[in-house]
Design an enzyme around this catalytic site. Structure first.
Site, PDB file in Angstrom:
ATOM      1  N   ARG A  62       0.853  -1.193   0.000  1.00  0.00           N
ATOM      2  CA  ARG A  62       0.000   0.000   0.000  1.00  0.00           C
ATOM      3  C   ARG A  62       0.888   1.243   0.000  1.00  0.00           C
ATOM      4  NH1 ARG A  62      -4.498   2.991  -1.101  1.00  0.00           N
ATOM      5  NH2 ARG A  62      -4.858   4.586   0.471  1.00  0.00           N
ATOM      6  N   HIS A  64       0.419   4.843   0.871  1.00  0.00           N
ATOM      7  CA  HIS A  64      -0.616   5.618   1.543  1.00  0.00           C
ATOM      8  C   HIS A  64      -0.187   7.073   1.681  1.00  0.00           C
ATOM      9  CE1 HIS A  64      -4.269   5.931   4.025  1.00  0.00           C
ATOM     10  NE2 HIS A  64      -3.599   6.886   4.665  1.00  0.00           N
ATOM     11  N   SER A  65      -0.955   7.964   1.058  1.00  0.00           N
ATOM     12  CA  SER A  65      -0.658   9.386   1.125  1.00  0.00           C
ATOM     13  C   SER A  65      -1.032   9.955   2.488  1.00  0.00           C
ATOM     14  CB  SER A  65      -1.418  10.142   0.027  1.00  0.00           C
ATOM     15  OG  SER A  65      -0.947   9.783  -1.254  1.00  0.00           O
ATOM     16  N   GLU A  66      -0.125  10.717   3.058  1.00  0.00           N
ATOM     17  CA  GLU A  66      -0.351  11.365   4.349  1.00  0.00           C
ATOM     18  C   GLU A  66      -1.667  12.147   4.353  1.00  0.00           C
ATOM     19  OE1 GLU A  66       2.117  14.518   7.165  1.00  0.00           O
ATOM     20  OE2 GLU A  66       2.463  14.475   5.004  1.00  0.00           O
ATOM     21  N   CYS A  80      -9.593   8.191   3.963  1.00  0.00           N
ATOM     22  CA  CYS A  80      -8.177   7.889   4.194  1.00  0.00           C
ATOM     23  C   CYS A  80      -7.931   7.104   5.474  1.00  0.00           C
ATOM     24  CB  CYS A  80      -7.365   9.181   4.210  1.00  0.00           C
ATOM     25  SG  CYS A  80      -7.437  10.095   2.656  1.00  0.00           S
ATOM     26  N   GLU A 106      -0.025  15.560   1.770  1.00  0.00           N
ATOM     27  CA  GLU A 106      -1.237  16.124   2.371  1.00  0.00           C
ATOM     28  C   GLU A 106      -2.042  16.893   1.331  1.00  0.00           C
ATOM     29  OE1 GLU A 106      -3.738  16.121   5.190  1.00  0.00           O
ATOM     30  OE2 GLU A 106      -1.761  15.912   6.099  1.00  0.00           O
ATOM     31  N   ARG A 108      -3.481  15.832  -1.463  1.00  0.00           N
ATOM     32  CA  ARG A 108      -2.977  15.473  -2.795  1.00  0.00           C
ATOM     33  C   ARG A 108      -1.784  16.343  -3.171  1.00  0.00           C
ATOM     34  NH1 ARG A 108      -8.521  15.475  -4.084  1.00  0.00           N
ATOM     35  NH2 ARG A 108      -8.245  17.226  -5.517  1.00  0.00           N
ATOM     36  N   THR A 128     -14.020  18.661  -5.141  1.00  0.00           N
ATOM     37  CA  THR A 128     -12.617  18.656  -4.728  1.00  0.00           C
ATOM     38  C   THR A 128     -11.681  19.130  -5.830  1.00  0.00           C
ATOM     39  OG1 THR A 128     -10.862  17.299  -3.766  1.00  0.00           O
ATOM     40  CG2 THR A 128     -12.326  16.203  -5.310  1.00  0.00           C
ATOM     41  N   ASP A 140      -3.778  17.464  -8.501  1.00  0.00           N
ATOM     42  CA  ASP A 140      -3.048  16.393  -7.809  1.00  0.00           C
ATOM     43  C   ASP A 140      -1.557  16.597  -8.050  1.00  0.00           C
ATOM     44  OD1 ASP A 140      -2.021  14.068  -6.706  1.00  0.00           O
ATOM     45  OD2 ASP A 140      -3.613  12.783  -7.491  1.00  0.00           O
ATOM     46  N   ARG A 142       0.920  15.020  -6.301  1.00  0.00           N
ATOM     47  CA  ARG A 142       1.696  13.963  -5.664  1.00  0.00           C
ATOM     48  C   ARG A 142       2.671  13.296  -6.634  1.00  0.00           C
ATOM     49  NH1 ARG A 142      -3.212  10.629  -3.127  1.00  0.00           N
ATOM     50  NH2 ARG A 142      -4.073  11.280  -5.154  1.00  0.00           N
TER      51      ARG A 142
END
Length: 219
Positions: A62, A64-66, A80, A106, A108, A128, A140, A142
Site C-alpha cells: 500500500r 498511503h498518502s499522508e 483515508c 497532504e 494530494r 474537490t 493532484d 503527488r
C-alpha cells in the site's frame, strides 16, 4: 536476526532515498518493522511499515498518502483513515507486506493549510477538483517516485498494489516495479464523503464501483 534485518543488512541501494533506521513497531493490527528514510530530493522523512518476509514476489503493498485529518482525526470528509486501518489489517492477515506512508502528500500534495482552504470551498459547493483549481493549485501534485525508490531499496520487484488509484500503478511501473495486480481498497461511503468519492471516480479516474449501489447525491 529478523527477516527484515536480513534484507536490510547492507547499505541502502537507492540513490533517491537514504535508509536511516529500522525499529520494531507493534501495532493493534500486528507486529511491523518501521523503516525510516530520508528523501534526498525533497528532504521529507518517510517510513515503510514492513510485516513478515518480504523477499518473495507479488508482495502486498500500500502506498498511503499522508492525511492528518483522516488518519489522525478520523475525518469523515474522506476515506483515508479507514483505508489506512484496512490496509494494515490486510497486510497483517496476509502474513507479509509493506505499507509506505508518504509524507508531503497532504491534500494530494498541496499541503495542510491549502487542503483546509479547499475543504472550506467544498463546504460552500465546489467539488474537490474545482476547489483546488479555484485556489490556483494543482488538482493532484503527488509524486509516487519515492515510494518506488523505497521498494527498490527493500529489494521488492513485484507487488500486488492495494489501491483504487490508477496513477499509483502507473508510477510504480514507470519506476521499474512490476504490478502483478491492483487490489481494491473499497470503504463504504457515508453522507459526508459520497460527493467527494464520486468526484474522485468521475474526474480523477479512481476505480470505485461500489458507489453504484448508493442512491442520491450528485457529483
Amino acid at each position: 536476526m529478523t527477516e527484515i534485518d536480513g534484507v536490510l543488512a547492507g547499505k541502502s541501494q537507492s540513490s533517491g532515498v537514504e535508509r536511516v533506521v529500522n525499529a520494531p513497531l507493534p501495532t493493534v493490527h500486528g507486529d511491523f518493522q518501521a523503516v525510516g528514510y530520508l528523501d534526498r530530493t525533497r528532504g521529507d522523512e518517510q517510513v515503510a511499515l514492513v510485516h513478515g518476509d518480504i523477499r518473495e514476489e507479488g508482495m502486498l503493498v500500500r502506498l498511503h498518502s499522508e492525511c492528518l485529518t483522516g488518519d489522525a482525526f478520523g475525518s469523515r470528509h474522506c476515506e483515508c483513515g479507514p483505508q489506512l486501518t484496512t490496509a494494515l489489517r490486510e497486510i497483517a492477515a496476509e502474513g507479509r507486506g509493506i505499507l509506505i506512508y508518504l509524507r508531503g502528500h497532504e491534500g494530494r500534495g498541496i499541503g495542510l493549510l491549502a487542503k483546509l482552504q479547499a475543504m472550506k470551498l467544498q463546504a460552500e459547493g465546489l467539488d474537490t477538483v474545482e476547489a483546488n483549481l479555484a485556489l490556483g493549485l494543482p488538482v493532484d501534485a503527488r509524486d509516487y517516485g519515492v515510494g518506488a525508490e523505497i521498494l527498490h531499496d527493500l529489494g521488492v520487484r513485484s507487488v500486488r498494489l492495494l489501491s483504487n488509484n490508477p496513477r499509483k500503478r502507473e508510477a510504480l511501473v514507470r519506476n521499474g516495479i512490476r504490478v502483478d495486480a491492483q487490489v481494491p481498497l473499497l470503504i463504504p461511503p457515508c453522507d459526508d464523503n459520497i460527493t467527494y468519492l464520486r468526484t474522485k471516480r468521475e474526474r480523477l479516474d479512481h476505480d470505485l464501483p461500489h458507489l453504484d449501489a448508493v442512491v442520491g447525491h450528485r457529483v
